[in-house]
Design a protein around this motif. Sequence first.
Motif, PDB file in Angstrom:
ATOM      1  N   LEU A  21       0.836  -1.206   0.000  1.00 45.41           N
ATOM      2  CA  LEU A  21       0.000   0.000   0.000  1.00 45.41           C
ATOM      3  C   LEU A  21       0.873   1.260   0.000  1.00 45.41           C
ATOM      4  CD1 LEU A  21      -2.696   1.549   0.299  1.00 45.41           C
ATOM      5  CD2 LEU A  21      -2.576   1.108   2.768  1.00 45.41           C
ATOM      6  N   ALA A  22       1.959   1.221   0.765  1.00 42.59           N
ATOM      7  CA  ALA A  22       2.855   2.389   0.822  1.00 42.59           C
ATOM      8  C   ALA A  22       3.511   2.628  -0.530  1.00 42.59           C
ATOM      9  CB  ALA A  22       3.925   2.188   1.887  1.00 42.59           C
ATOM     10  N   ASP A  23       3.937   1.551  -1.178  1.00 37.34           N
ATOM     11  CA  ASP A  23       4.577   1.714  -2.486  1.00 37.34           C
ATOM     12  C   ASP A  23       3.607   2.380  -3.466  1.00 37.34           C
ATOM     13  OD1 ASP A  23       6.798   0.489  -1.486  1.00 37.34           O
ATOM     14  OD2 ASP A  23       6.578  -1.386  -2.569  1.00 37.34           O
ATOM     15  N   VAL A  24       2.353   1.912  -3.456  1.00 36.28           N
ATOM     16  CA  VAL A  24       1.354   2.470  -4.376  1.00 36.28           C
ATOM     17  C   VAL A  24       1.066   3.931  -4.016  1.00 36.28           C
ATOM     18  CG1 VAL A  24      -1.048   2.303  -5.138  1.00 36.28           C
ATOM     19  CG2 VAL A  24       0.308   0.225  -4.833  1.00 36.28           C
ATOM     20  N   SER A  25       0.906   4.197  -2.717  1.00 37.73           N
ATOM     21  CA  SER A  25       0.569   5.563  -2.302  1.00 37.73           C
ATOM     22  C   SER A  25       1.715   6.533  -2.555  1.00 37.73           C
ATOM     23  CB  SER A  25       0.205   5.601  -0.806  1.00 37.73           C
ATOM     24  OG  SER A  25      -0.840   4.695  -0.555  1.00 37.73           O
ATOM     25  N   GLY A  26       2.935   6.001  -2.615  1.00 35.11           N
ATOM     26  CA  GLY A  26       4.081   6.862  -2.905  1.00 35.11           C
ATOM     27  C   GLY A  26       4.285   7.091  -4.390  1.00 35.11           C
ATOM     28  N   SER A  27       3.744   6.232  -5.223  1.00 27.15           N
ATOM     29  CA  SER A  27       4.056   6.356  -6.654  1.00 27.15           C
ATOM     30  C   SER A  27       2.855   6.712  -7.544  1.00 27.15           C
ATOM     31  CB  SER A  27       4.701   5.060  -7.169  1.00 27.15           C
ATOM     32  OG  SER A  27       3.898   3.941  -6.878  1.00 27.15           O
ATOM     33  N   LEU A  28       1.649   6.209  -7.211  1.00 26.03           N
ATOM     34  CA  LEU A  28       0.501   6.511  -8.079  1.00 26.03           C
ATOM     35  C   LEU A  28       0.174   8.013  -8.124  1.00 26.03           C
ATOM     36  CD1 LEU A  28      -1.925   5.782  -9.865  1.00 26.03           C
ATOM     37  CD2 LEU A  28      -3.164   5.096  -7.802  1.00 26.03           C
ATOM     38  N   PRO A  29       0.159   8.724  -6.970  1.00 25.50           N
ATOM     39  CA  PRO A  29      -0.129  10.161  -7.064  1.00 25.50           C
ATOM     40  C   PRO A  29       0.849  10.905  -7.982  1.00 25.50           C
ATOM     41  CG  PRO A  29      -0.377   9.443  -4.804  1.00 25.50           C
ATOM     42  CD  PRO A  29       0.217   8.280  -5.569  1.00 25.50           C
ATOM     43  N   ASN A  30       2.117  10.519  -7.919  1.00 28.52           N
ATOM     44  CA  ASN A  30       3.110  11.120  -8.823  1.00 28.52           C
ATOM     45  C   ASN A  30       2.767  10.901 -10.281  1.00 28.52           C
ATOM     46  OD1 ASN A  30       5.324  12.477  -7.924  1.00 28.52           O
ATOM     47  ND2 ASN A  30       6.306  10.620  -7.124  1.00 28.52           N
ATOM     48  N   ALA A  31       2.394   9.655 -10.584  1.00 25.47           N
ATOM     49  CA  ALA A  31       2.074   9.302 -11.980  1.00 25.47           C
ATOM     50  C   ALA A  31       0.835  10.068 -12.449  1.00 25.47           C
ATOM     51  CB  ALA A  31       1.851   7.798 -12.094  1.00 25.47           C
ATOM     52  N   LEU A  32      -0.139  10.251 -11.547  1.00 18.30           N
ATOM     53  CA  LEU A  32      -1.356  10.977 -11.934  1.00 18.30           C
ATOM     54  C   LEU A  32      -1.069  12.468 -12.105  1.00 18.30           C
ATOM     55  CD1 LEU A  32      -3.851   9.003  -9.731  1.00 18.30           C
ATOM     56  CD2 LEU A  32      -4.099   9.359 -12.193  1.00 18.30           C
ATOM     57  N   GLN A  33      -0.156  12.950 -11.286  1.00 16.56           N
ATOM     58  CA  GLN A  33       0.220  14.356 -11.405  1.00 16.56           C
ATOM     59  C   GLN A  33       0.823  14.622 -12.788  1.00 16.56           C
ATOM     60  OE1 GLN A  33       2.784  15.397  -8.209  1.00 16.56           O
ATOM     61  NE2 GLN A  33       1.378  17.041  -7.670  1.00 16.56           N
TER      62      GLN A  33
END
Length: 486
Positions: A21-33
């Motif tokens: 969950l931490a890996d996703v929360s650290g990387s998905l917002p960046n990708a969406l940005q």
Amino acid sequence: MAMKVLFVSSEVFPLIKTGGLADVSGSLPNALQKLGVDIRVLMPGYPSVLAQLNKLKTIAPIKHLPYIGQAELLTGNIAGTDTQVYVIKAAQLYERDGGPYSDAIGDEWQDNPIRFGVLSKVAAILASPNSPVPDWQPQIVHCNDWQTGLAPAYMKLTERSTAKSIISLHNMAFQGCYPPHWVTTLGLPSSGFSIEGYEYHGQLSFLKAGVFYADAISTVSPRYAKEIQTAAFGFGLEGLLSKRGDEIKGILNGIEPEEWNPENDIHLPANYHAGNISGKALIKQSLQSQLGLTINADAPLLGVVSRLTYQKGLDMLLPNLQKLLDAGCQFALLGGGEKDLERAFQEIADKNPGKASVTIGYNEPLSHKIMAGCDMFIMPSRFEPCGLNQMYGLAYGTPPIVNATGGLADSVVDTNAAHLENNTANGFVMVEASADGLIACILRALEIFRHQPAIWSQIVHNGMSQDLSWNHSAKEYLAMYQDMIH
Ligand code: ADP
């Protein structure tokens, strides 16, 4: 105008992490940005979060919170990214030694309902007319797992929010079920404490609240979206989930290329890429030396990095591990969890110096080195909503050996004649979730590793040249957001 999304999570890499969950929360917002979404993260102010965020400043008090009354809303940035993070500063809830969910011994924090009730409530307040940040009103609140499950309920029932909510299910095994008195303590209306609401067998269920009240539901792989609608995987919520079955969208997680890429991984003594993997042999040697294994380039080195729990199925390896070591394999495990599993693996390591190494605990650099230095990665999970480690194995040229479930089935393509012919084979998939099924699969992999090096190289190359980044999946989230607000 950019779409505004509040992404709510109880753990975000690199600030705090217990799992995927931490890996996703650290990387998905960046990708969406990068796709033009104005996305901001909301999380609890654990000590490691307050210590690591850049440019941390106080924005405003948040009032009318259940149980604690008031907290402070802070904001800061994750170093090296543009991701803006909102943090709830409430010392009595979040500033203590231990993990995000349990103390140092592993016992759950008794006040978890209030700790994550407050997280959910603040998410709903930020998306309401009472927000302390009136100039940034999210159109979508993106919740993740049970810790944020009450947010959609608060948004609809108490905060008069007009934003839409989505809950992403990363693991149905954790539900956040608590005695009914918490309904009042958390300021939830008693009318919602029913089958058509957040009641689950007489308890308050955070996860059910999310599944019931969210406007949209997603899971972290397409296969898991189907599996959770069955009794074997739904943990009692399969009925409710299958009622919304057509709406549930399965989107496979991506991996963060800045963090998990053998070409620029800062935790490795050498780097390599699909075009030239010679650095991998050096890393294997360095790993063998570090872990006290006999230095031997030819010995097949089997790796595991995992929570040691029933879900991960590593008990299925135990009956045959000694035979594998006797047959010349080496074994490197990093993980922690259930004490009897820890003990059983430790005993095997003690009996086999130079052949097996077991490291109990959490160690980010070693996890990267195991992923790169091993020849194959073992992940026989009984269920696996997405799983990131098998994808790290693919990216690092360490073919995964997996059970046919959830995201493992969606990302690992078994090595057989047809998949070699069409050049998609990238690992090994068990036919049956049992000790026999696992050893058969490992023996199949070993046969190719030892005797068919050209085919092994093909499998390694196939995995390493896949696009495992968020490129594709972030666009699917964006499409889902767009559907929700139009
Ligand atoms: P889950 O979230 O169910 O634990 P995933 O495969 O989705 O499983 O993600 C696990 C993440 O946690 C990976 O990034 C993995 O490398 C990491 N991890 C698990 N155990 C350890 C450990 N003992 N030390 C370091 N990292 C670990």
